[in-house]
Design a protein around this motif. Structure first.
Motif, mmCIF file in Angstrom:
data_model
loop_
_atom_site.group_PDB
_atom_site.id
_atom_site.type_symbol
_atom_site.label_atom_id
_atom_site.label_comp_id
_atom_site.label_asym_id
_atom_site.label_seq_id
_atom_site.Cartn_x
_atom_site.Cartn_y
_atom_site.Cartn_z
ATOM 1 N N PRO A 13 40.295 43.272 37.219
ATOM 2 C CA PRO A 13 39.582 42.155 37.839
ATOM 3 C C PRO A 13 38.162 42.536 38.285
ATOM 4 C CG PRO A 13 41.842 42.163 38.576
ATOM 5 C CD PRO A 13 41.662 43.413 37.765
ATOM 6 N N ILE A 15 36.397 42.011 40.789
ATOM 7 C CA ILE A 15 36.128 42.456 42.154
ATOM 8 C C ILE A 15 36.091 43.974 42.254
ATOM 9 C CG2 ILE A 15 38.579 42.420 42.897
ATOM 10 C CD1 ILE A 15 37.504 41.224 45.576
ATOM 11 N N ASN A 292 46.030 37.427 43.262
ATOM 12 C CA ASN A 292 45.675 38.141 44.489
ATOM 13 C C ASN A 292 46.111 39.604 44.442
ATOM 14 O OD1 ASN A 292 44.476 35.907 45.654
ATOM 15 N ND2 ASN A 292 46.301 35.293 46.784
ATOM 16 N N ASP A 295 43.853 41.622 42.140
ATOM 17 C CA ASP A 295 42.559 41.794 42.812
ATOM 18 C C ASP A 295 42.636 42.908 43.854
ATOM 19 O OD1 ASP A 295 41.221 39.876 41.366
ATOM 20 O OD2 ASP A 295 41.209 38.368 42.961
ATOM 21 N N LYS A 299 40.647 46.500 44.095
ATOM 22 C CA LYS A 299 39.842 46.931 45.255
ATOM 23 C C LYS A 299 40.264 48.306 45.752
ATOM 24 C CE LYS A 299 40.378 43.109 47.732
ATOM 25 N NZ LYS A 299 40.265 42.157 48.868
#
Length: 321
Positions: A13, A15, A292, A295, A299
């Protein structure tokens, strides 16, 4: 001053990618497939960090050629694809992404359990094929869940999260772990039992153990013979925890009632007989596949790399360097 270089072995992703690009030069394998061993090595020889996937085998050969790499950040909670001992000897940091995928994986295990118990996939195919003509008192009879016994093998984060989902179904919880877990027992009125007792007494058995030498084929021909004929096996852990050929035999001989699988012994290969069975639900390793969750995994992996390349401690180290 030259920026440090990071290689991502499969697109993750945005992010996570954007976090890394704020600090480093980032190169990504944009092809929708795992890299071959040689492709992996050639792409990381000049890199300072690698964000790798569970499909990447990180071993001595890789370490020998990737002399500048300080960290392999695994985009997964499991790390059986990485030779951690060898990395530790060489002072290379290994990290994973624990915690953030417990809910998603437990949800999938519960989805598989319900789907097998209530024969959802069979019924869906039947309906789409135009075979549904009228209500029938004997059509697709399945298994009840309320008041039944759920056996959980592996009482880590995901095992506990699955137990939490059973509360509304008033289920009895048996669990097997290397050692007793008082928190598990207090939270869910769960009872620790040895593996054989769990297999004999459980209506549903869900596996949540890492893949190690000890857990390889921990469910095989002997274990299936201990289970109830009405038992359902769920595996969202790692494929080789179950002897797939023994599973096929158990299903054919009606030693157990059904199975729900997210992982496979020789992934992505699946035993051909399993594909033909209506009492087996098969999904393609999607335990953590929510927006979610993925993601958050991105991170964590990115932040681990940022920390290590800035000479700081990683958030979620696997080894102690």
């Amino acid at each position: 001053m030259n920026r440090k270089k990071v290689y991502i072995t499969r697109k993750i992703p945005d992010i996570g990618i954007n976090l890394l690009k704020q600090h480093f030069e980032v190169e990504i394998n944009m092809e929708d497939r795992p890299l071959t061993k040689e492709e992996l090595i050639s792409n990381i020889e000049d890199k300072d960090a690698v964000l790798c996937q569970l499909t990447d085998l990180i071993d001595k050969e890789v370490y020998d050629r990737a002399k500048n790499v300080k960290i392999f950040a695994n985009y997964a909670v499991g790390f059986n694809n990485i030779d951690v001992d060898e990395a530790t000897k060489r002072g290379i940091i290994i990290t994973n992404t624990p915690g953030v995928l417990s809910d998603a994986t437990a949800d999938l295990a519960w989805t598989l359990l319900l789907s097998v118990a209530r024969r959802i996939v069979e019924a869906d195919k039947y309906t789409r094929a135009g075979k549904f003509k009228c209500w029938s008192p004997t059509l697709f009879l399945g298994q009840d869940l309320v008041g039944k016994t759920l056996g959980i093998i592996g009482a880590g984060r995901i095992g506990k999260t699955l137990a939490k989902r059973s509360i509304g179904f008033e289920m009895k919880i048996l669990y097997h772990n290397r050692k007793r877990d008082e928190e598990m027992e207090k939270m869910f009125n769960a009872k620790w039992v040895d593996k054989d007792t769990l297999l004999k007494e459980s209506d549903f058995i869900s596996l949540h153990v890492p893949l190690t030498k000890e857990t390889y084929h921990m469910i095989g021909e002997r274990e299936f013979k201990l289970m109830k004929e009405t038992a359902i096996l769920i595996n969202t852990a790692r494929g080789p925890v179950v002897d797939e050929k023994a599973l096929v035999k158990a299903l054919k001989e009606k030693e157990i009632w059904g199975a729900g699988l997210d992982v496979y012994e020789k992934e992505p290969e699946v035993e051909e007989d399993l594909k033909k069975m209506d009492n087996v639900v098969l999904v393609p390793h999607i335990g953590s596949a929510t927006i979610n969750t993925r993601d958050n995994m991105a991170k964590i992996a990115a932040k681990n790399i940022i920390a290590v390349l800035n000479n700081e401690k990683p958030l979620t180290p696997v080894n102690d360097i």
